[in-house]
Design a protein around this motif. Structure first.
Motif, PDB file in Angstrom:
ATOM      1  N   MET A   1       0.846  -1.172   0.000  1.00  0.00           N
ATOM      2  CA  MET A   1       0.000   0.000   0.000  1.00  0.00           C
ATOM      3  C   MET A   1       0.892   1.236   0.000  1.00  0.00           C
ATOM      4  SD  MET A   1      -3.019  -1.249  -0.016  1.00  0.00           S
ATOM      5  CE  MET A   1      -4.277  -0.155   0.507  1.00  0.00           C
TER       6      MET A   1
ATOM      7  N   VAL B   1       0.454   5.470   0.339  1.00  0.00           N
ATOM      8  CA  VAL B   1      -0.399   6.623   0.606  1.00  0.00           C
ATOM      9  C   VAL B   1       0.385   7.852   0.169  1.00  0.00           C
ATOM     10  CG1 VAL B   1      -1.626   7.954   2.349  1.00  0.00           C
ATOM     11  CG2 VAL B   1      -1.508   5.452   2.538  1.00  0.00           C
TER      12      VAL B   1
ATOM     13  N   ARG C   1      -5.745   2.214  -7.817  1.00  0.00           N
ATOM     14  CA  ARG C   1      -6.146   3.183  -6.795  1.00  0.00           C
ATOM     15  C   ARG C   1      -7.188   2.482  -5.933  1.00  0.00           C
ATOM     16  NH1 ARG C   1      -8.186   9.251  -8.061  1.00  0.00           N
ATOM     17  NH2 ARG C   1      -6.370   9.067  -9.410  1.00  0.00           N
ATOM     18  N   ALA C   2      -6.818   2.184  -4.705  1.00  0.00           N
ATOM     19  CA  ALA C   2      -7.719   1.476  -3.804  1.00  0.00           C
ATOM     20  C   ALA C   2      -8.747   2.419  -3.194  1.00  0.00           C
ATOM     21  CB  ALA C   2      -6.916   0.780  -2.703  1.00  0.00           C
TER      22      ALA C   2
ATOM     23  N   ILE D   1      -4.651   6.396  -2.140  1.00  0.00           N
ATOM     24  CA  ILE D   1      -4.235   5.136  -1.533  1.00  0.00           C
ATOM     25  C   ILE D   1      -4.108   4.127  -2.677  1.00  0.00           C
ATOM     26  CG2 ILE D   1      -4.777   3.298   0.062  1.00  0.00           C
ATOM     27  CD1 ILE D   1      -6.214   6.741   0.578  1.00  0.00           C
TER      28      ILE D   1
ATOM     29  N   GLU E   1      -2.784   0.424  -4.198  1.00  0.00           N
ATOM     30  CA  GLU E   1      -2.428  -0.977  -3.926  1.00  0.00           C
ATOM     31  C   GLU E   1      -1.517  -1.440  -5.068  1.00  0.00           C
ATOM     32  OE1 GLU E   1      -4.436  -5.407  -3.881  1.00  0.00           O
ATOM     33  OE2 GLU E   1      -5.704  -3.673  -4.230  1.00  0.00           O
TER      34      GLU E   1
ATOM     35  N   ARG F   1       0.980  -4.859  -6.208  1.00  0.00           N
ATOM     36  CA  ARG F   1       1.413  -6.231  -5.921  1.00  0.00           C
ATOM     37  C   ARG F   1       2.244  -6.746  -7.076  1.00  0.00           C
ATOM     38  NH1 ARG F   1      -3.511  -9.490  -5.660  1.00  0.00           N
ATOM     39  NH2 ARG F   1      -4.731  -7.700  -6.217  1.00  0.00           N
TER      40      ARG F   1
END
Length: 82
Positions: A1, A3, A68-69, A77, A79, A81
């Protein structure tokens, strides 16, 4: 994550549409950018890198999933992976 301070791509749109942009650019110029320049990578992204630039950096680092979570008026925020 991840920010990050909220920013809109591209920069002219960010300046026109983001009421927090001026504050973030000032903070970036005084704190974020000099700190980045003092490091080996020296990307100097500052506080208003924008989602497109962040995505490019994550992809270069080998992350394949990037989204964009969530967002607030102050933050993005993200995400990411592998």
């Amino acid at each position: 994550m991840l920010v990050e301070p909220f920013a809109i791509d591209p920069r002219p749109r960010n300046i026109a549409e983001n009421p927090m942009a001026a504050l973030f650019y000032v903070a970036s110029s005084c704190v974020c950018t000099p700190n980045s320049l003092s490091q080996e990578v020296g990307a100097a992204l500052g506080a208003q890198a924008g989602e497109a630039k962040l995505r490019a950096i994550f992809e270069e680092a080998g992350f394949r999933h990037f989204r964009r979570a969530a967002q607030t008026p102050m933050n993005l925020i993200i995400e990411a992976r592998a």
